[in-house]
Scaffold this motif. Structure first.
Motif, mmCIF file in Angstrom:
data_model
loop_
_atom_site.group_PDB
_atom_site.id
_atom_site.type_symbol
_atom_site.label_atom_id
_atom_site.label_comp_id
_atom_site.label_asym_id
_atom_site.label_seq_id
_atom_site.Cartn_x
_atom_site.Cartn_y
_atom_site.Cartn_z
ATOM 1 N N LEU A 1 58.865 18.715 31.830
ATOM 2 C CA LEU A 1 59.218 17.765 32.892
ATOM 3 C C LEU A 1 58.694 16.361 32.592
ATOM 4 O O LEU A 1 59.380 15.368 32.809
ATOM 5 C CB LEU A 1 58.669 18.244 34.237
ATOM 6 N N ARG A 2 57.484 16.263 32.094
ATOM 7 C CA ARG A 2 56.891 14.953 31.782
ATOM 8 C C ARG A 2 57.679 14.260 30.661
ATOM 9 O O ARG A 2 57.841 13.047 30.673
ATOM 10 C CB ARG A 2 55.428 15.098 31.345
ATOM 11 N N LEU A 3 58.161 15.034 29.683
ATOM 12 C CA LEU A 3 58.929 14.440 28.585
ATOM 13 C C LEU A 3 60.279 13.901 29.047
ATOM 14 O O LEU A 3 60.826 12.983 28.446
ATOM 15 C CB LEU A 3 59.141 15.463 27.469
ATOM 16 N N ARG A 4 60.835 14.482 30.125
ATOM 17 C CA ARG A 4 62.134 14.026 30.632
ATOM 18 C C ARG A 4 62.032 12.798 31.531
ATOM 19 O O ARG A 4 63.050 12.219 31.894
ATOM 20 C CB ARG A 4 62.826 15.161 31.384
ATOM 21 N N ARG A 5 60.844 12.395 31.895
ATOM 22 C CA ARG A 5 60.668 11.214 32.745
ATOM 23 C C ARG A 5 61.056 9.957 31.975
ATOM 24 O O ARG A 5 61.028 9.926 30.751
ATOM 25 C CB ARG A 5 59.199 11.094 33.193
ATOM 26 N N LYS A 6 61.392 8.910 32.686
ATOM 27 C CA LYS A 6 61.715 7.612 32.070
ATOM 28 C C LYS A 6 60.696 6.580 32.526
ATOM 29 O O LYS A 6 60.685 6.230 33.701
ATOM 30 C CB LYS A 6 63.119 7.162 32.458
ATOM 31 N N PRO A 7 59.816 6.109 31.673
ATOM 32 C CA PRO A 7 59.607 6.501 30.280
ATOM 33 C C PRO A 7 58.913 7.860 30.209
ATOM 34 O O PRO A 7 58.236 8.263 31.152
ATOM 35 C CB PRO A 7 58.698 5.399 29.737
ATOM 36 N N PRO A 8 59.075 8.561 29.072
ATOM 37 C CA PRO A 8 58.432 9.878 28.940
ATOM 38 C C PRO A 8 56.914 9.767 28.876
ATOM 39 O O PRO A 8 56.373 8.815 28.317
ATOM 40 C CB PRO A 8 59.007 10.417 27.624
#
Length: 78
Positions: A66-73
């Motif tokens: 989930l954290r990697l899919r955030r913008k920004p990751p």
């Protein structure tokens, strides 16, 4: 930080997010999540029971994705 069985932390330039899997005072295995802004005293937290260390590891992996899919990751630092 308490003595955690499992620990992970993610950061971006101005924010952080971390998860610990620990035994609480009652002997229950719990996932403790905390998040906030760097340079700020404002933060959030949430504690949830987990059934096993394996479930705790799976929970951390889910949070990682989930954290990697955030913008920004968010990038894992521990």
């Amino acid at each position: 930080m308490t003595h955690a069985l499992l620990y992970a932390r993610w950061e971006i330039e101005d924010r952080w997010y971390e998860v610990e899997v620990v035994y609480d005072l009652m002997g229950d295995l719990v996932s403790m999540r905390r998040w906030g802004g760097k340079g700020s005293d404002k933060y959030g937290k949430r504690t949830v029971l987990v059934s096993s260390e394996v479930e705790g590891r799976q929970f951390i992996e889910k949070i990682h994705n989930l954290r990697l899919r955030r913008k920004p990751p968010y990038w894992r630092v521990y």
